[in-house]
Motif scaffolding. Sequence first.
Motif, PDB file in Angstrom:
ATOM      1  N   ILE A 196       0.860  -1.189   0.000  1.00  0.00           N
ATOM      2  CA  ILE A 196       0.000   0.000   0.000  1.00  0.00           C
ATOM      3  C   ILE A 196       0.895   1.237   0.000  1.00  0.00           C
ATOM      4  N   LEU A 197       0.747   2.073  -0.992  1.00  0.00           N
ATOM      5  CA  LEU A 197       1.512   3.310  -1.088  1.00  0.00           C
ATOM      6  C   LEU A 197       0.591   4.495  -0.817  1.00  0.00           C
ATOM      7  N   VAL A 198       1.017   5.383   0.095  1.00  0.00           N
ATOM      8  CA  VAL A 198       0.218   6.573   0.411  1.00  0.00           C
ATOM      9  C   VAL A 198       1.115   7.801   0.383  1.00  0.00           C
ATOM     10  N   ARG A 199       0.779   8.727  -0.482  1.00  0.00           N
ATOM     11  CA  ARG A 199       1.457  10.030  -0.443  1.00  0.00           C
ATOM     12  C   ARG A 199       0.864  10.835   0.704  1.00  0.00           C
ATOM     13  N   HIS A 200       1.726  11.523   1.440  1.00  0.00           N
ATOM     14  CA  HIS A 200       1.260  12.315   2.583  1.00  0.00           C
ATOM     15  C   HIS A 200       0.131  13.262   2.193  1.00  0.00           C
TER      16      HIS A 200
ATOM     17  N   GLU B  75      -7.303  14.153   4.989  1.00  0.00           N
ATOM     18  CA  GLU B  75      -6.977  13.188   3.935  1.00  0.00           C
ATOM     19  C   GLU B  75      -6.359  11.920   4.535  1.00  0.00           C
ATOM     20  N   ALA B  76      -5.470  12.100   5.499  1.00  0.00           N
ATOM     21  CA  ALA B  76      -4.822  10.955   6.140  1.00  0.00           C
ATOM     22  C   ALA B  76      -5.847  10.108   6.901  1.00  0.00           C
ATOM     23  N   LYS B  77      -6.737  10.770   7.630  1.00  0.00           N
ATOM     24  CA  LYS B  77      -7.767  10.046   8.373  1.00  0.00           C
ATOM     25  C   LYS B  77      -8.669   9.267   7.418  1.00  0.00           C
ATOM     26  N   ALA B  78      -9.037   9.897   6.321  1.00  0.00           N
ATOM     27  CA  ALA B  78      -9.894   9.232   5.332  1.00  0.00           C
ATOM     28  C   ALA B  78      -9.208   8.014   4.735  1.00  0.00           C
ATOM     29  N   ALA B  79      -7.890   8.114   4.526  1.00  0.00           N
ATOM     30  CA  ALA B  79      -7.135   6.972   3.992  1.00  0.00           C
ATOM     31  C   ALA B  79      -7.196   5.794   4.960  1.00  0.00           C
ATOM     32  N   GLY B  80      -7.026   6.069   6.241  1.00  0.00           N
ATOM     33  CA  GLY B  80      -7.096   5.006   7.244  1.00  0.00           C
ATOM     34  C   GLY B  80      -8.483   4.392   7.350  1.00  0.00           C
ATOM     35  N   GLU B  81      -9.509   5.236   7.315  1.00  0.00           N
ATOM     36  CA  GLU B  81     -10.881   4.741   7.374  1.00  0.00           C
ATOM     37  C   GLU B  81     -11.205   3.873   6.160  1.00  0.00           C
ATOM     38  N   LEU B  82     -10.668   4.280   4.995  1.00  0.00           N
ATOM     39  CA  LEU B  82     -10.888   3.508   3.769  1.00  0.00           C
ATOM     40  C   LEU B  82     -10.213   2.139   3.862  1.00  0.00           C
ATOM     41  N   MET B  83      -8.976   2.104   4.374  1.00  0.00           N
ATOM     42  CA  MET B  83      -8.289   0.821   4.532  1.00  0.00           C
ATOM     43  C   MET B  83      -9.082  -0.112   5.443  1.00  0.00           C
TER      44      MET B  83
ATOM     45  N   GLU C  39       1.121  11.644 -11.947  1.00  0.00           N
ATOM     46  CA  GLU C  39       0.682  12.375 -10.765  1.00  0.00           C
ATOM     47  C   GLU C  39       0.241  11.385  -9.690  1.00  0.00           C
ATOM     48  N   ILE C  40       0.695  11.604  -8.469  1.00  0.00           N
ATOM     49  CA  ILE C  40       0.284  10.775  -7.342  1.00  0.00           C
ATOM     50  C   ILE C  40      -0.468  11.670  -6.364  1.00  0.00           C
ATOM     51  N   PRO C  41      -1.764  11.510  -6.252  1.00  0.00           N
ATOM     52  CA  PRO C  41      -2.554  12.408  -5.400  1.00  0.00           C
ATOM     53  C   PRO C  41      -2.285  12.182  -3.915  1.00  0.00           C
ATOM     54  N   THR C  42      -2.489  13.220  -3.135  1.00  0.00           N
ATOM     55  CA  THR C  42      -2.269  13.133  -1.691  1.00  0.00           C
ATOM     56  C   THR C  42      -3.371  12.309  -1.027  1.00  0.00           C
ATOM     57  N   GLY C  43      -2.952  11.472  -0.078  1.00  0.00           N
ATOM     58  CA  GLY C  43      -3.904  10.770   0.771  1.00  0.00           C
ATOM     59  C   GLY C  43      -4.740   9.697   0.104  1.00  0.00           C
ATOM     60  N   GLN C  44      -4.314   9.228  -1.082  1.00  0.00           N
ATOM     61  CA  GLN C  44      -5.085   8.215  -1.808  1.00  0.00           C
ATOM     62  C   GLN C  44      -4.291   6.906  -1.852  1.00  0.00           C
ATOM     63  N   PRO C  45      -4.673   5.883  -1.080  1.00  0.00           N
ATOM     64  CA  PRO C  45      -3.912   4.636  -1.078  1.00  0.00           C
ATOM     65  C   PRO C  45      -3.895   3.960  -2.450  1.00  0.00           C
ATOM     66  N   ILE C  46      -2.687   3.623  -2.899  1.00  0.00           N
ATOM     67  CA  ILE C  46      -2.470   2.847  -4.121  1.00  0.00           C
ATOM     68  C   ILE C  46      -2.051   1.452  -3.692  1.00  0.00           C
ATOM     69  N   VAL C  47      -2.634   0.433  -4.302  1.00  0.00           N
ATOM     70  CA  VAL C  47      -2.384  -0.947  -3.883  1.00  0.00           C
ATOM     71  C   VAL C  47      -1.747  -1.754  -5.012  1.00  0.00           C
ATOM     72  N   TYR C  48      -0.700  -2.489  -4.659  1.00  0.00           N
ATOM     73  CA  TYR C  48      -0.104  -3.496  -5.532  1.00  0.00           C
ATOM     74  C   TYR C  48      -0.296  -4.866  -4.884  1.00  0.00           C
ATOM     75  N   PRO C  49      -1.041  -5.783  -5.496  1.00  0.00           N
ATOM     76  CA  PRO C  49      -1.067  -7.156  -5.003  1.00  0.00           C
ATOM     77  C   PRO C  49       0.304  -7.811  -5.247  1.00  0.00           C
ATOM     78  N   PHE C  50       0.720  -8.657  -4.308  1.00  0.00           N
ATOM     79  CA  PHE C  50       2.026  -9.312  -4.408  1.00  0.00           C
ATOM     80  C   PHE C  50       1.874 -10.824  -4.277  1.00  0.00           C
ATOM     81  N   GLU C  51       2.792 -11.519  -4.937  1.00  0.00           N
ATOM     82  CA  GLU C  51       2.891 -12.966  -4.808  1.00  0.00           C
ATOM     83  C   GLU C  51       4.354 -13.357  -4.981  1.00  0.00           C
ATOM     84  N   ASN C  52       4.869 -14.122  -4.036  1.00  0.00           N
ATOM     85  CA  ASN C  52       6.275 -14.540  -4.058  1.00  0.00           C
ATOM     86  C   ASN C  52       7.232 -13.350  -4.162  1.00  0.00           C
TER      87      ASN C  52
END
Length: 228
Positions: free
Chosen positions: A5-9, A35-43, A202-215
Amino acid sequence: MPNLILVRHGQSQWNLENRFTGWWDVDLTEKGEAEAKAAGELMAAKGMIPDVAFTSYQTRAIRTLHIALRAANLLWIPETKDWRLNERHYGGLTGLDKQETRDKHGDKQVHIWRRSFDTPPPLMDKGSEFDLSGDPRYAGIDVPMTESLKDTIERVLPYYESTIQPVLASGKTVIVSAHGNSLRALVKHLSGISDDEITGLEIPTGQPIVYPFENGQPSGERYYLSET
């Protein structure tokens, strides 16, 4: 399956004031905190629960992480701070108003400093009010006086490969709270984006970006958590 999970401040005071920030330490605005609080609530709402956290040495990223984790009731998870996740160093542009800098140097030159891949801004003067060489958090570190995006990538990626990737390979979900350019470095690597294309991402502030991982490797395309 683990996720990265990547989050820009969230919005910082100098984002609001339209000033070049880089390594200078500024705090979040009220909007940034929200924005930070909303990111946590979304997660929490999406069940995207990190096991381990990484962040930079800069207050805006640290506080974004803490506010988000508190909102998700996860403030207790292990956390590592490292300067190599810091924002790109803007050299002699640090502290300057972006529009005034365009008026003085022209849009074309400022665009090159901001968005070229390997052309850094002018060097910061030693002893400048923004010179962090004597800051105790950087004791023993050769603090740069300017950085291009390429320079930023060259410090972020080795840290990712040596420290963060093994945690993902062990099956744990990781959150990284960092900055526009240090996150660009990771996205470039993980998504295989070219040197030319990454400068326009562009990477917006406070918006979690997700990369699924395997191995220990990305197993799918990145996505915004808000879009699921």
